[in-house]
Write an enzyme that holds these catalytic residues in place. Structure first.
Site, PDB file in Angstrom:
ATOM      1  N   GLU A 113       0.827  -1.135   0.010  1.00 53.49           N
ATOM      2  CA  GLU A 113       0.494  -0.204  -0.225  1.00 53.49           C
ATOM      3  C   GLU A 113       1.308   1.261  -0.322  1.00 53.49           C
ATOM      4  O   GLU A 113       2.139   1.512  -0.120  1.00 53.49           O
ATOM      5  CB  GLU A 113      -1.068  -0.234   1.041  1.00 53.49           C
ATOM      6  N   HIS A 226      -8.837  10.496   2.523  1.00 56.43           N
ATOM      7  CA  HIS A 226      -8.520   9.319   1.421  1.00 56.43           C
ATOM      8  C   HIS A 226      -8.899  10.182  -0.379  1.00 56.43           C
ATOM      9  O   HIS A 226      -9.611  10.281  -0.661  1.00 56.43           O
ATOM     10  CB  HIS A 226      -9.715   7.983   1.512  1.00 56.43           C
ATOM     11  N   ARG A 267      -0.519   9.177   1.250  1.00 54.27           N
ATOM     12  CA  ARG A 267      -1.770   9.108   0.761  1.00 54.27           C
ATOM     13  C   ARG A 267      -2.358  11.027  -0.050  1.00 54.27           C
ATOM     14  O   ARG A 267      -2.739  11.312  -0.461  1.00 54.27           O
ATOM     15  CB  ARG A 267      -2.959   8.941   1.874  1.00 54.27           C
ATOM     16  N   HIS A 324     -11.261  11.243   5.395  1.00 55.87           N
ATOM     17  CA  HIS A 324     -11.022   9.192   5.957  1.00 55.87           C
ATOM     18  C   HIS A 324     -10.634   9.623   7.072  1.00 55.87           C
ATOM     19  O   HIS A 324     -11.328   8.513   8.243  1.00 55.87           O
ATOM     20  CB  HIS A 324     -10.134   9.110   5.089  1.00 55.87           C
ATOM     21  N   ARG A 359      -1.045  10.199   7.773  1.00 53.96           N
ATOM     22  CA  ARG A 359      -1.264   8.469   8.245  1.00 53.96           C
ATOM     23  C   ARG A 359      -0.496   7.344   7.474  1.00 53.96           C
ATOM     24  O   ARG A 359      -0.639   7.821   5.941  1.00 53.96           O
ATOM     25  CB  ARG A 359      -2.460   8.384   8.728  1.00 53.96           C
TER      26      ARG A 359
END
Length: 480
Positions: A113, A226, A267, A324, A359
């Site tokens: 990811e 997000h 992100r 998000h 994050r």
């Protein structure tokens, strides 16, 4: 009056695991949940559990990736604890019955990811990880003789004894419950924004309860948007398409069909690139191409989109950023302790400094188990209250639609002083605190983008925004 050794508020991943940890230590636990078990926000989590489990990985490399994603604001000690202890918590989940995905040879199938330099994200049922973990943990909790599950109840106020220590809480059914310690695991606050991937109940109620009791809040200016939330599809507005889909080869395209970003960048970078394309072209979305992705890896995503009339194996998916995850929350130490004795916070409602300004994908689920375990044990080790308690009244009403629209407009992906000052006049207390925190940080860092302060202020490296419980004054403090 009812008594327990530990009261846990919230039955998501963090609350369930904290409850089990305490019960396995021999404690009597009361678990307060507004919704039935396995129906909390964690149920919808598509991401996995990040842990250094592969032979070519290490906790040190995981820690380095976490630090890099957090843009100079990650608390180093929190990252060190998370990355060192996540593998052990993973093994405990397996022992509790959670079955993580494996390849055809029976080896653990680890996903890649955004922001990770290794494949280290463990999934259960592909993008149905939250569902699988919540189902297994809920079953164990429901059957445990030392855990009393109180479904359909909400915490109305925390109770403080004469020494200012948290000694219990009042629930909305009119019952007072006392305990040695209270653990808040109430989830996040991203539903404070009108466009969000979160359910309506995730508006920061735990933060408001804790603040009313005297706890400090931190880093509320850092909200992760997000990149790939569905837009323009009735019934699926804000539906999150997991980052793991991009990890398995899905790509992002502008209106001309051209790729415009590294899909596996952190992100904040991807969300900002999407926003730039949308603004430059005057378009409401970009498109996610997941036609080459194995549909067996993401059955719930495929099913949800097909139910809404779009087949992602044949068509492009319209996506745009949505609020998000709020990196900030109730300020805690590495054992979940708040500024109020006897009060602990874990999961998304807490702020240990782990996530910094951005994050790292799938660290949040690992955080629930690592710090849920630590907080439960620390709470049981604390002294019991020896004096009468009284409630600390809290305003925990959900935000009105006008507030949510104002927060999206004035504290969205891009912020500037005039809009934030306007938001300071909003009737909702958490909206005002978000605005005040964002105003006080005059820089752009990670998920916090000030168009009127476009650069990073290196003098703020490692400094977290603290909101004093009484005055509401914003200060910046360095956390080690």
């Amino acid at each position: 009056m009812e008594r327990a050794d530990l009261i846990v508020v919230g039955a998501g991943a963090a609350g369930l695991y904290a409850s089990l940890t305490a019960a396995r230590e021999g404690a009597r636990v009361a678990l307060v949940s507004a919704r039935p078990l396995a129906e909390t926000a964690s149920y919808w989590a598509q991401g996995g559990l990040a842990a250094a489990l592969a032979r070519d990985d290490s906790p040190e490399q995981h820690e380095q990736d976490t630090l890099e994603a957090g843009r100079g604001l990650v608390r180093p000690s929190a990252a060190r604890v998370l990355c060192a202890e996540a593998p052990e918590r993973f093994r405990d989940l397996e022992a509790l019955g959670v079955r993580f995905d494996a390849d055809r040879h029976g080896n653990l199938a680890l996903g890649l990811e955004g922001g990770h330099s290794r494949r280290r994200v463990a999934h259960a049922g592909g993008s149905a990880t939250g569902r699988r973990i919540l189902r297994e943990l809920s079953a164990v909790v429901a059957e445990h003789p030392r855990i009393e599950v109180l479904e359909g109840r909400r915490a109305a106020a925390l109770r403080l004894d004469l020494n200012g220590r948290c000694a219990g809480l009042d629930t909305d059914d009119g019952v007072t419950r006392e305990a040695r310690a209270i653990v808040l695991a109430t989830g996040g606050a991203a539903a404070l924004w009108s466009r969000t991937t979160n359910p309506p109940g995730s508006f920061g109620s735990g933060l408001l309860l804790a603040r009313a009791a005297g706890a400090s809040l931190a880093d509320l200016e850092f909200t992760q948007f997000h990149p790939t939330a569905v837009t323009g599809i009735p019934g699926r507005e804000g539906f999150l398409v997991s980052e793991a889909v991009r990890g398995e080869g899905a790509t992002l395209h502008d209106g001309d069909g051209e790729r415009f970003v590294d899909e596996l960048a952190p992100r904040d970078h991807v969300a900002r690139a999407i926003r730039t394309v949308m603004d430059e072209r005057g378009q409401p979305c970009v498109h996610l191409d997941m036609r080459s992705v194995d549909p067996g890896r993401f059955p719930n995503v495929i099913e949800a989109l097909r139910d809404a009339g779009l087949d992602p194996m044949l068509e492009l998916v319209p996506v745009a950023p949505a609020a998000h995850y709020v990196m900030g929350g109730i300020a805690t130490d590495l054992e979940g302790r708040t500024a109020v004795g006897g009060l602990y916070a874990v999961g998304e409602c807490a702020c240990t400094g782990l996530h910094g300004a951005n994050r790292l994908a799938s660290n949040s689920l690992s955080e629930c188990f690592v710090f849920g375990y630590r907080a439960a044990r620390a709470g049981l080790a604390g002294p019991p209250s020896s004096t009468p308690s009284a409630p600390a009244p809290a305003d925990v009403e959900p935000p009105a639609r006008a507030t949510r629209e104002a927060v999206w407009r004035d504290a969205g992906l891009e912020r500037e002083a005039a809009g934030l000052r306007r938001l300071l006049e909003d009737p909702h207390p958490l909206a005002r605190m978000v605005a005040a925190s964002a105003l006080a940080r005059e820089e752009s860092r990670g998920a916090h983008l000030r168009v009127d302060h476009s650069g990073i202020d290196s003098a703020l490296d490692g400094y977290h925004s603290m909101i004093a419980a009484g005055s509401g004054e914003i200060t910046h403090e360095e956390w080690g």
